[in-house]
Write an enzyme that holds these catalytic residues in place. Structure first.
Site, short mmCIF file in Angstrom:
data_model
loop_
_atom_site.label_atom_id
_atom_site.label_comp_id
_atom_site.label_asym_id
_atom_site.label_seq_id
_atom_site.Cartn_x
_atom_site.Cartn_y
_atom_site.Cartn_z
N GLU A 1 29.21 40.91 82.10
CA GLU A 1 30.24 42.59 81.88
C GLU A 1 30.48 42.46 80.95
OE1 GLU A 1 32.04 43.77 85.65
OE2 GLU A 1 34.49 44.14 84.43
N LYS B 1 44.20 45.39 89.12
CA LYS B 1 44.67 46.25 88.14
C LYS B 1 44.82 47.17 88.77
CE LYS B 1 43.31 47.22 83.49
NZ LYS B 1 42.27 46.75 82.18
N GLU C 1 36.72 46.98 97.52
CA GLU C 1 36.96 45.96 98.70
C GLU C 1 38.69 45.01 98.65
OE1 GLU C 1 35.16 46.47 96.05
OE2 GLU C 1 32.91 46.41 95.58
N LYS D 1 29.16 52.42 92.49
CA LYS D 1 30.46 52.67 93.12
C LYS D 1 30.45 54.26 93.76
CE LYS D 1 33.66 49.67 90.33
NZ LYS D 1 34.85 49.67 90.10
N GLY E 1 39.98 43.21 82.92
CA GLY E 1 40.60 42.94 84.01
C GLY E 1 39.38 41.55 83.66
N ARG E 2 38.38 41.41 83.69
CA ARG E 2 37.64 39.93 83.28
C ARG E 2 38.11 39.03 81.88
NH1 ARG E 2 34.89 44.81 80.95
NH2 ARG E 2 34.32 44.57 79.27
N HIS F 1 19.10 17.96 90.21
CA HIS F 1 18.06 18.81 90.59
C HIS F 1 18.12 19.90 92.02
CE1 HIS F 1 18.10 13.55 91.25
NE2 HIS F 1 19.69 14.39 90.90
O1 F6P Z 1 34.05 47.19 89.49
C1 F6P Z 1 33.87 45.67 88.28
C2 F6P Z 1 35.63 45.51 87.81
O2 F6P Z 1 36.25 46.90 87.27
C3 F6P Z 1 35.52 44.33 86.25
O3 F6P Z 1 35.55 44.54 85.70
C4 F6P Z 1 37.07 43.79 87.09
O4 F6P Z 1 37.13 42.78 86.71
C5 F6P Z 1 37.65 43.97 89.51
O5 F6P Z 1 36.02 45.24 89.09
C6 F6P Z 1 38.04 44.36 89.74
O6 F6P Z 1 39.42 45.36 89.63
P1 F6P Z 1 40.74 45.56 89.67
O7 F6P Z 1 41.56 44.31 89.20
O8 F6P Z 1 41.28 47.27 89.06
O9 F6P Z 1 40.85 45.91 91.14
#
Ligand code: F6P
Length: 560
Positions: free
Chosen positions: A361, A214, A220, A517, A274-275, A392
């Site tokens: 979240e 987003k 990462e 972060k 995002g979620r 199980h």
């Molecule tokens: O660290 C959490 C977050 O901000 C989530 O809310 C989001 O889904 C994820 O990181 C990834 O964010 P992006 O789509 O901006 O890479």
């Protein structure tokens, strides 16, 4: 009625429920389940789905009181405000309009006075066209080969939803047929091991990389994107990036800066959390590449069907509303801190991990939407596994240890039926026998008297006793097509929103992910300067200094 700044816990409706807990403590599900009228009133049907919440620790009176709580929380008004595009995500000053992502073409849903549905469909049409080009082989890679494999890079909401839907569709006959000869993989973790797993067995010549973020700033995702860009350019040269990398983002400026052709970028909007983004290009692009747009469109239609139900059905018959209210009841009044999500379907194995983010979240908050500290807990600890595997593993605790409200999710018609001649039942019936049995085992338990009648030896009776009275609900889906997957997703998304609306929190921001972060940035700088200039560790506490020292002294990570 609660004023907008009052806490819901100050309302009469909340206090009434607090008092009602004592009444419920005197009941046992064993007895509540004998009242057929009660049970009948706790069944809800919509668009092929059947919800049975008769095994909740609730009476008809409880439900009435919960509906009063919904009114005190102005739930219906809050739902309307969401659909009307008001900036209900007040700390980020944004609308919350994931429902627009799956709205029919002729719908009108406005954000800041502008109908967003045409923009949504522009992107969907672009995805349709692009995915058809890739799937038909009319778009080829740098060496002229069709791109049959896709790696989607993304994390959190840019990963979990698409992975859940992909996993659910993998064995659906229609989706399976349309995915023949293709692979879709997901690279989320910054752990280089995840890169190694993803590229294992793939050839850059036939691979398309979709960078999904987003913000296009997530550490990462961006490092993984640079790593796969390197993988492509090392094999095919820098000019191959244009053919082998595309992006999904709200930040098209950064996409271009990264070196991806803006024509090959698929947009979405800041009003998609995002979620809550799996129905945007975040999910629709990778899934369309794998299964074709027509399958994914069915997924969107399933979600849209629930959206319409959620928006227009009176609260007493509204499935996400009832589910949300019952979760509030379990968390805030009965004091159960967790919820188990137990699909009796291997295809739904990634459902609980996705809902973990959607729910935790969204609702793991400590202050009200107006910033007031909350005198009650919000959110719950969501976890889960496909049911029979869970049986199980952790069901011991659920049956005889802590009380964990359970969601049992069953499917009437298997995606992949098997019946072996001579077996008592088909494989799916065997699976579903567990789905039907477990809720009763939890609700009824087993008494010492029953065990005595079975001549169980005295010393084992305490160990074999099940207290019962453990709440669950059952959701039965007719089958698990793309459409049903969309329905299931939307039910849970809206349930989480309902909980947040009632608790009076902002379910659509996520400030809690920021601090870690920022601290990681300090560590990253320190690692760089220690490795390249031998700088001594500075600004960390004793514990972190010791751990970092050990890490630096005993590892020899290569440096550029
Ligand atoms: O660290 C959490 C977050 O901000 C989530 O809310 C989001 O889904 C994820 O990181 C990834 O964010 P992006 O789509 O901006 O890479």
């Amino acid at each position: 009625m609660a004023s907008s700044t009052a806490l819901i816990s100050d309302t009469e409706a909340w206090k009434d429920l607090k008092g009602h807990v004592e009444d419920i403590k005197k009941t046992h599900l064993r007895d509540l389940m004998t009242d057929a009228n009660r049970c009948q009133s706790m069944m809800m049907e919509f668009d092929g789905l059947l919800l049975d919440y008769s095994r909740q620790r609730a009476t008809v009176e409880t439900v009435d009181k919960l509906l009063n709580l919904a009114k005190a929380a102005q739930l219906t008004e809050k739902i309307s405000r969401m659909f009307n595009g008001e900036h209900i995500n007040s700390t980020e000053n944004r609308s919350v309009l994931h429902v627009a992502l799956r709205a029919p073409k002729d719908a009108v849903i406005k954000a800041d006075g502008k109908n967003v549905v045409p923009e949504v469909w522009n992107v969907l049409d672009k995805i349709k066209e692009f995915s058809e080009k890739i799937r038909s082989g009319s778009w080829v890679g740098a060496t002229g080969k069709p791109l049959k494999d896709v790696i989607a890079i993304g994390i959190g909401g840019s990963f979990l939803g698409p992975l859940f839907v992909h996993t659910a569709l993998q064995t659906d006959p229609e989706a399976l047929e349309s995915a023949k000869g293709r692979q879709l993989r997901f690279l989320a973790n910054i752990d280089p091991v995840d890169v190694a797993r993803n590229i294992n067995g793939l050839n850059p010549e036939t691979t398309l990389v979709v960078v999904v973020s987003k913000t296009f700033t997530t550490a990462e995702t961006m490092l993984n994107a640079r790593t796969l860009r390197e993988w492509i350019t090392a094999a095919l040269g820098a000019s191959a990036v244009a053919k082998h990398m595309v992006a999904v983002s709200t930040n098209l400026t950064l996409v271009e800066k990264f070196g991806i052709d803006p024509n090959n970028a698929f947009a979405f909007w800041d009003w998609v959390g995002g979620r809550y983004s799996v129905c945007s290009a975040v999910g629709v692009l990778p899934l369309s590449l794998q299964y074709g747009f027509s399958v994914v469109e069915k997924f969107l239609k399933g979600a849209s069907s629930i959206d319409q139900h959620f928006q227009s059905t009176p609260i007493e018959k509204n499935i996400p509303v009832l589910l949300g209210l019952l979760s509030v009841w379990n968390v805030s009044f009965l004091g159960y801190p967790a919820r188990a999500i137990l699909p009796y379907s291997q295809a739904l194995e990634k459902f609980a991990p996705h809902i973990q983010q959607v729910s935790m979240e969204s609702n793991g908050k400590g202050v009200s939407i107006d910033g007031l500290p909350l005198p009650f807990e919000t959110g719950e600890i969501d976890f889960g596994e496909p049911g029979t595997n869970g049986q199980h593993s952790f069901y011991q605790l659920i049956h005889q240890g802590r009380v964990i409200p359970c969601d049992f999710i069953g499917i009437v018609k298997s995606q992949q039926p098997v019946y072996l001649k001579g077996e008592v039942v088909s494989n799916h019936d065997e699976l579903m026998s567990n789905f039907f049995a477990q809720p009763d085992a939890l609700a009824y338990g087993k008494t010492p008297e029953q065990l005595q009648k079975e001549n169980v030896s005295e010393n084992l009776i305490p160990h074999k006793t099940f207290s019962g009275n453990r709440p669950s609900l059952s959701l039965l889906l007719p089958e698990l097509t793309a459409y049903n997957v969309g329905q299931l997703l939307a039910i849970y998304e809206h349930r989480v929103a309902v909980q947040g609306f009632v608790w009076g929190i902002n379910s659509f921001d996520q400030w809690g992910v920021e601090l870690g972060k920022v601290l990681a940035t300090h560590v990253r700088k320190q690692l760089h300067s220690s490795r390249t200039q031998g700088t001594t560790l500075e600004g960390f506490n004793y514990s972190t200094t010791t751990l970092l020292k050990r890490y630096l002294e005993t590892s020899s990570e290569p440096q550029m």
